[in-house]
Design a protein around this motif. Structure first.
Motif, PDB file in Angstrom:
ATOM      1  N   LEU A 189      10.179 -24.465 -23.179  1.00  0.00           N
ATOM      2  CA  LEU A 189       9.496 -25.394 -22.274  1.00  0.00           C
ATOM      3  C   LEU A 189       9.940 -25.193 -20.827  1.00  0.00           C
ATOM      4  CD1 LEU A 189       9.361 -28.766 -24.238  1.00  0.00           C
ATOM      5  CD2 LEU A 189       7.479 -27.227 -23.692  1.00  0.00           C
ATOM      6  N   ASN A 190      11.189 -24.792 -20.624  1.00  0.00           N
ATOM      7  CA  ASN A 190      11.661 -24.546 -19.258  1.00  0.00           C
ATOM      8  C   ASN A 190      10.908 -23.382 -18.620  1.00  0.00           C
ATOM      9  OD1 ASN A 190      13.521 -26.636 -19.178  1.00  0.00           O
ATOM     10  ND2 ASN A 190      15.172 -25.386 -20.027  1.00  0.00           N
ATOM     11  N   VAL A 191      10.497 -22.408 -19.432  1.00  0.00           N
ATOM     12  CA  VAL A 191       9.655 -21.326 -18.903  1.00  0.00           C
ATOM     13  C   VAL A 191       8.305 -21.884 -18.472  1.00  0.00           C
ATOM     14  CG1 VAL A 191       8.506 -19.143 -19.447  1.00  0.00           C
ATOM     15  CG2 VAL A 191      10.822 -19.577 -20.295  1.00  0.00           C
ATOM     16  N   ASP A 192       7.729 -22.758 -19.289  1.00  0.00           N
ATOM     17  CA  ASP A 192       6.456 -23.389 -18.918  1.00  0.00           C
ATOM     18  C   ASP A 192       6.609 -24.219 -17.650  1.00  0.00           C
ATOM     19  OD1 ASP A 192       5.330 -22.266 -21.159  1.00  0.00           O
ATOM     20  OD2 ASP A 192       5.570 -24.070 -22.400  1.00  0.00           O
ATOM     21  N   LEU A 193       7.745 -24.902 -17.507  1.00  0.00           N
ATOM     22  CA  LEU A 193       7.983 -25.697 -16.299  1.00  0.00           C
ATOM     23  C   LEU A 193       8.044 -24.808 -15.059  1.00  0.00           C
ATOM     24  CD1 LEU A 193      10.624 -28.409 -17.315  1.00  0.00           C
ATOM     25  CD2 LEU A 193       8.359 -28.796 -16.333  1.00  0.00           C
ATOM     26  N   ALA A 194       8.710 -23.672 -15.177  1.00  0.00           N
ATOM     27  CA  ALA A 194       8.805 -22.764 -14.032  1.00  0.00           C
ATOM     28  C   ALA A 194       7.417 -22.244 -13.645  1.00  0.00           C
ATOM     29  CB  ALA A 194       9.741 -21.605 -14.361  1.00  0.00           C
ATOM     30  N   ARG A 195       6.607 -21.916 -14.640  1.00  0.00           N
ATOM     31  CA  ARG A 195       5.237 -21.473 -14.348  1.00  0.00           C
ATOM     32  C   ARG A 195       4.431 -22.606 -13.729  1.00  0.00           C
ATOM     33  NH1 ARG A 195       4.431 -18.577 -20.231  1.00  0.00           N
ATOM     34  NH2 ARG A 195       5.472 -16.581 -19.744  1.00  0.00           N
ATOM     35  N   GLY A 196       4.598 -23.816 -14.250  1.00  0.00           N
ATOM     36  CA  GLY A 196       3.885 -24.957 -13.686  1.00  0.00           C
ATOM     37  C   GLY A 196       4.284 -25.236 -12.253  1.00  0.00           C
ATOM     38  N   GLY A 197       5.552 -24.996 -11.918  1.00  0.00           N
ATOM     39  CA  GLY A 197       5.981 -25.168 -10.535  1.00  0.00           C
ATOM     40  C   GLY A 197       5.292 -24.197  -9.601  1.00  0.00           C
ATOM     41  N   ARG A 198       5.067 -22.989 -10.070  1.00  0.00           N
ATOM     42  CA  ARG A 198       4.346 -22.012  -9.253  1.00  0.00           C
ATOM     43  C   ARG A 198       2.896 -22.448  -9.062  1.00  0.00           C
ATOM     44  NH1 ARG A 198       4.821 -16.824  -7.542  1.00  0.00           N
ATOM     45  NH2 ARG A 198       2.922 -15.588  -7.386  1.00  0.00           N
ATOM     46  N   GLY A 230       4.957 -20.659   6.952  1.00  0.00           N
ATOM     47  CA  GLY A 230       5.360 -19.753   5.878  1.00  0.00           C
ATOM     48  C   GLY A 230       6.166 -20.420   4.777  1.00  0.00           C
ATOM     49  N   LEU A 231       6.192 -21.774   4.794  1.00  0.00           N
ATOM     50  CA  LEU A 231       6.983 -22.480   3.776  1.00  0.00           C
ATOM     51  C   LEU A 231       6.408 -22.261   2.383  1.00  0.00           C
ATOM     52  CD1 LEU A 231       9.237 -24.440   2.998  1.00  0.00           C
ATOM     53  CD2 LEU A 231       7.653 -26.329   3.492  1.00  0.00           C
ATOM     54  N   ARG A 232       5.076 -22.339   2.234  1.00  0.00           N
ATOM     55  CA  ARG A 232       4.477 -22.160   0.915  1.00  0.00           C
ATOM     56  C   ARG A 232       4.706 -20.748   0.384  1.00  0.00           C
ATOM     57  NH1 ARG A 232      -1.316 -24.752   2.464  1.00  0.00           N
ATOM     58  NH2 ARG A 232      -0.843 -23.427   4.255  1.00  0.00           N
ATOM     59  N   GLU A 233       4.624 -19.763   1.259  1.00  0.00           N
ATOM     60  CA  GLU A 233       4.864 -18.395   0.827  1.00  0.00           C
ATOM     61  C   GLU A 233       6.307 -18.210   0.360  1.00  0.00           C
ATOM     62  OE1 GLU A 233       3.253 -19.280   3.538  1.00  0.00           O
ATOM     63  OE2 GLU A 233       1.241 -18.675   2.913  1.00  0.00           O
ATOM     64  N   ALA A 234       7.224 -18.834   1.069  1.00  0.00           N
ATOM     65  CA  ALA A 234       8.627 -18.758   0.657  1.00  0.00           C
ATOM     66  C   ALA A 234       8.839 -19.457  -0.691  1.00  0.00           C
ATOM     67  CB  ALA A 234       9.521 -19.381   1.723  1.00  0.00           C
ATOM     68  N   GLU A 269      10.153 -17.966  -4.202  1.00  0.00           N
ATOM     69  CA  GLU A 269      11.243 -18.634  -4.924  1.00  0.00           C
ATOM     70  C   GLU A 269      10.827 -18.976  -6.351  1.00  0.00           C
ATOM     71  OE1 GLU A 269      14.261 -22.432  -4.242  1.00  0.00           O
ATOM     72  OE2 GLU A 269      12.215 -22.491  -3.449  1.00  0.00           O
ATOM     73  N   SER A 270       9.568 -19.423  -6.534  1.00  0.00           N
ATOM     74  CA  SER A 270       9.096 -19.778  -7.869  1.00  0.00           C
ATOM     75  C   SER A 270       9.063 -18.562  -8.794  1.00  0.00           C
ATOM     76  CB  SER A 270       7.706 -20.417  -7.783  1.00  0.00           C
ATOM     77  OG  SER A 270       6.728 -19.458  -7.367  1.00  0.00           O
ATOM     78  N   SER A 271       8.766 -17.387  -8.243  1.00  0.00           N
ATOM     79  CA  SER A 271       8.792 -16.170  -9.067  1.00  0.00           C
ATOM     80  C   SER A 271      10.197 -15.925  -9.596  1.00  0.00           C
ATOM     81  CB  SER A 271       8.309 -14.975  -8.253  1.00  0.00           C
ATOM     82  OG  SER A 271       6.963 -15.156  -7.835  1.00  0.00           O
ATOM     83  N   GLY A 272      11.198 -16.167  -8.743  1.00  0.00           N
ATOM     84  CA  GLY A 272      12.577 -16.031  -9.185  1.00  0.00           C
ATOM     85  C   GLY A 272      12.952 -17.056 -10.243  1.00  0.00           C
ATOM     86  N   LYS A 273      12.421 -18.271 -10.109  1.00  0.00           N
ATOM     87  CA  LYS A 273      12.710 -19.312 -11.096  1.00  0.00           C
ATOM     88  C   LYS A 273      12.090 -18.977 -12.455  1.00  0.00           C
ATOM     89  CE  LYS A 273      13.299 -23.170  -7.880  1.00  0.00           C
ATOM     90  NZ  LYS A 273      12.793 -24.500  -7.447  1.00  0.00           N
ATOM     91  N   ILE A 274      10.884 -18.389 -12.424  1.00  0.00           N
ATOM     92  CA  ILE A 274      10.249 -17.976 -13.685  1.00  0.00           C
ATOM     93  C   ILE A 274      11.078 -16.893 -14.360  1.00  0.00           C
ATOM     94  CG2 ILE A 274       8.224 -16.864 -14.685  1.00  0.00           C
ATOM     95  CD1 ILE A 274       6.538 -18.243 -12.534  1.00  0.00           C
ATOM     96  N   ALA A 275      11.513 -15.919 -13.561  1.00  0.00           N
ATOM     97  CA  ALA A 275      12.349 -14.846 -14.119  1.00  0.00           C
ATOM     98  C   ALA A 275      13.655 -15.409 -14.678  1.00  0.00           C
ATOM     99  CB  ALA A 275      12.630 -13.802 -13.039  1.00  0.00           C
TER     100      ALA A 275
END
Length: 433
Positions: free
Chosen positions: A257-266, A312-316, A320-326
């Protein structure tokens, strides 16, 4: 002379009530401080959905003010029946504002993520509950084993005392040497030291168990046999045991579920690129009508907002969300590998413990026979006291080893059930089915 071989260990009499394994588990679930804290954290997490939905529910604010002016200002308009008040000396005003989200794309994944977060928190709390009960079960079995070891040591002490008395009697009539008396006395003192050590170890184990149960140390524990741990029927081969663990363990489900949460954050960040639409309404009242002659005013409308560039906050945040998913994926793989290792390790330790117990039980049988024969030979005058006492010491050691190995089997079965996600003695899961 007292026969150690023909006796069976029995706990010393006590007036304290007996605490069974099932009662200990039930008491831990009822009043364990750590479990209460886990339930409190779970209760907090259940508000995640309400917090997420609050962004889509109406927001209503009210405000008011009072102003004391130096004097009242009026204006006389030609033809007007009375002067127009521009400023009251005591000026009162109030305002009511409301806002309703109509289209806020960022909230759609946020609400979904909140419910996923609630499920993950429930699984984490359930894993905590099982770990607490597992710790209590380990502590109980350990205390029960120490109680049985204490019974063996107490019985050995009684045998040593009998040997000492018998050796003294034989020495007085000239049938034994002084060395036999000295050896018997030394053996008796050593047995007394072992009883004290075993009694303190048992008391320490009971104290630790009482702390886990949040109750006074006013109980005795039942023998380990009364708290036998059943072997999981699903343990089968390693592959099926690992699959069962992946399906049953709440920490594995929480990691997924934590993987799903990281994807949902993105997704939440991506939806933040879309515009937002709100319905607004305002109403105000004052005790000064002014030139319009109206003391109350109201407005309704629509408000559209669209953040085109935010530095550029959203791009940053996306990077960051890509790193959280990984990170979440790596944690999931790590959790799965840890579970597989725990299952394999528990199976191997159980196999070793069962083999050791079989050997220990055979040693007890041989030691019992040796002690019986030694007593017969001693009674017939064919052996010395020192040989008899050595044989009985070996018997006591074999019995203590059997007690320890029986505990290892119980703990290994317990560890295997936990590793496979099947250790839930009460079934009162904190996670939704």
């Amino acid at each position: 002379m007292k026969d150690f071989a023909s006796s069976t260990p029995a706990p010393s009499a006590t007036a304290l009530p007996l605490l069974s394994f099932e009662e200990a588990i039930a008491l831990a679930e009822k009043q364990s401080p750590n479990l209460d804290a886990a339930r409190a954290r779970l209760q907090q997490s259940r508000e995640l959905g309400n917090k997420a939905w609050s962004g889509y529910l109406p927001t209503i604010t009210a405000s008011g003010s009072y102003i004391r002016n130096p004097k009242e200002l009026t204006f006389e308009f030609p033809g007007a029946p009375q002067p127009i008040t521009l400023q009251q000396q005591n000026q009162l005003s109030g305002q009511l504002s409301a806002q309703q989200a109509l289209i806020v794309p960022r909230l759609w994944p946020a609400i979904h993520n909140a419910y996923v977060g609630e499920r993950a928190a429930a699984l984490t709390a359930e894993n905590t509950r099982r770990e607490i009960l597992f710790t209590v079960a380990q502590a109980y079995l350990g205390a029960a084993s120490l109680r049985e070891s204490l019974a063996v040591q107490e019985q050995l002490l009684e045998v040593r005392r009998g040997f000492e008395k018998d050796a003294q009697t034989r020495f007085e009539v000239g049938d034994a040497e002084r060395l036999a008396v000295l050896r018997a006395t030394l053996d008796r003192k050593q047995a007394e030291q072992e009883v004290v050590r075993s009694r303190n170890a048992y008391a320490t184990a009971k104290s630790a168990l009482a702390a886990l149960l949040a109750r006074p140390v006013d109980f005795e524990v039942a023998p380990p046999q009364a708290a036998a741990v059943a072997l999981p029927s699903e343990e089968g081969d390693v592959a099926s045991a690992e699959k069962t663990a992946m399906d049953q363990r709440p920490d594995a489900a929480a990691a997924r579920l934590n993987v799903d949460l990281a994807r949902g954050g993105r997704r939440e960040i991506l939806f933040g690129y879309l515009p937002n639409l709100y319905a607004t309404g305002n109403a105000s009242a004052t005790n000064t009508a002014g030139l319009t002659g109206q003391s109350t005013i109201w407005t309704v409308g629509l408000a559209l907002s669209w953040t085109l560039f935010d530095g550029g906050l959203r791009e940053a945040n996306l990077r960051e969300s890509s790193g959280k998913i990984a990170e979440a994926r790596a944690n999931l793989r790590g959790t799965e590998e840890k579970i597989r290792d725990e299952v394999r390790k528990a199976r191997n330790e159980l196999e070793s413990a069962e083999a050791n117990l079989t050997t220990a039980e055979e040693r007890v049988k041989l030691a019992l026979e040796s002690a019986r024969l030694a007593k017969q030979n001693f009674d017939a005058g064919a052996t010395t006291y020192l040989q008899v006492t050595d044989v009985n010491a070996q018997l006591a050691g074999a019995q203590l080893s059997a007690v320890a190995e029986a505990l290892n089997v119980q703990l290994s079965r317990l560890a295997l059930a936990r590793a496979m996600g099947l250790f839930d003695p009460t079934g009162n899961s904190l996670a939704p089915r």
